[in-house]
Design a protein around this motif. Structure first.
Motif, mmCIF file in Angstrom:
data_model
loop_
_atom_site.group_PDB
_atom_site.id
_atom_site.type_symbol
_atom_site.label_atom_id
_atom_site.label_comp_id
_atom_site.label_asym_id
_atom_site.label_seq_id
_atom_site.Cartn_x
_atom_site.Cartn_y
_atom_site.Cartn_z
ATOM 1 N N SER A 1 85.297 40.827 25.328
ATOM 2 C CA SER A 1 84.887 40.689 26.406
ATOM 3 C C SER A 1 83.656 41.494 26.753
ATOM 4 O O SER A 1 82.901 41.304 27.491
ATOM 5 N N MET A 2 83.384 42.395 25.823
ATOM 6 C CA MET A 2 82.123 43.357 26.229
ATOM 7 C C MET A 2 81.213 42.703 25.410
ATOM 8 O O MET A 2 79.804 43.313 25.497
ATOM 9 N N ALA A 3 81.424 41.554 24.926
ATOM 10 C CA ALA A 3 79.977 40.906 24.181
ATOM 11 C C ALA A 3 78.788 40.444 24.836
ATOM 12 O O ALA A 3 77.747 40.542 24.518
ATOM 13 N N GLY A 4 79.091 40.538 26.274
ATOM 14 C CA GLY A 4 78.028 39.910 27.039
ATOM 15 C C GLY A 4 77.091 40.980 27.287
ATOM 16 O O GLY A 4 75.872 40.722 27.417
ATOM 17 N N VAL A 5 77.461 42.141 26.917
ATOM 18 C CA VAL A 5 76.116 43.438 26.874
ATOM 19 C C VAL A 5 75.107 43.112 25.849
ATOM 20 O O VAL A 5 74.018 43.399 26.356
ATOM 21 N N VAL A 6 75.393 42.381 24.858
ATOM 22 C CA VAL A 6 74.323 42.023 23.826
ATOM 23 C C VAL A 6 74.211 40.500 23.515
ATOM 24 O O VAL A 6 73.638 40.048 22.738
ATOM 25 N N GLY A 7 74.549 39.747 24.804
ATOM 26 C CA GLY A 7 74.420 38.314 24.696
ATOM 27 C C GLY A 7 75.348 37.696 23.655
ATOM 28 O O GLY A 7 75.014 36.717 23.024
ATOM 29 N N GLY A 8 76.495 38.369 23.382
ATOM 30 C CA GLY A 8 77.474 37.856 22.392
ATOM 31 C C GLY A 8 78.250 36.575 22.921
ATOM 32 O O GLY A 8 78.933 35.927 21.872
ATOM 33 N N GLY A 9 78.318 36.451 24.121
ATOM 34 C CA GLY A 9 78.946 35.146 24.495
ATOM 35 C C GLY A 9 80.740 35.337 24.832
ATOM 36 O O GLY A 9 81.025 36.589 24.514
#
Length: 215
Positions: free
Chosen positions: A158-166
């Motif tokens: 869920s923390m993938a959004g920090v690097v645009g991980g989706g």
């Protein structure tokens, strides 16, 4: 909205499945080695065991968000990018390996020492003890720990959004929280709860199948 949810679910599946596979394979091997190197019946080696323990403990002590942004440049050398689900797989895999290695070691350590001692006394080879006793005896616990690891990876992803991980978590944060689209936030929460409940149920059923005491 449906297309975004499906895309986010697919991205979460890609991130979690590949990192879980790495965690189960390498984590099991490392956990087994840690157990063997701390057991007098096998290859007891305090120096190597201490070094391996330090590396695992150090990795586990770093919050995943910090670990992720720290190792992204190294991951880029392997996957060729620092954004998207592929970029997150590498830090997720490191977290999964360190997390599961400790759990696997614990699973092997819970095996009755008398069973191992009897096998050694009967002249069984190390390979036969490992595959004939250690893995069968620890299988139920290994499956339970794999279930816990899977659920933890979903949380980490869920923390993938920090690097645009989706992923689902990223969708919930970017649209549900930051843009105040409450419907997406609620749907993402429901989906995550459902996924976790299904994984927990299947993990418990499979573990109980291998658990001799449960039968």
């Amino acid at each position: 909205m449906a297309q975004m949810l499906w895309q986010a679910a697919y991205e979460t599946f890609i991130m979690v499945s590949w990192s879980l596979l790495a965690g189960l394979i390498f984590g099991t091997l490392i956990g087994l080695l840690l157990f063997l190197m701390s057991n007098q019946f096998f290859f007891k080696n305090r120096i190597i065991n201490s070094i391996a323990n330090f590396i695992i403990n150090a990795t586990r002590s770093i919050p995943f968000l910090i670990l992720m942004v720290t190792v992204l440049p190294l991951g880029a050398l392997l996957v060729g990018t620092t954004v998207g689900p592929k970029a997150v797989i590498f830090p997720l895999s490191l977290a999964a390996i360190a997390f599961y290695a400790r759990l696997a070691e614990n699973a092997f350590s819970q095996i009755d020492k008398g069973v191992i001692e009897a096998a050694v006394a009967s002249g069984a080879s190390h390979i036969r003890i490992i595959f004939g006793i250690l893995f069968p005896e620890a299988m139920a616990q290994l499956i339970r720990h794999a279930t816990v690891t899977t659920i933890s990876l979903i949380s980490f992803s869920s923390m993938a959004g920090v690097v645009g991980g989706g992923g689902i978590g990223d969708l919930a944060i970017r649209y549900g929280y930051q843009r105040y689209v409450t419907e997406i936030l609620i749907l993402c929460i429901i989906i995550l709860i459902f996924i976790v409940m299904v994984i927990q149920y299947l993990g418990d059923k499979l573990a109980n199948h291998f658990d001799k005491s449960y039968k």
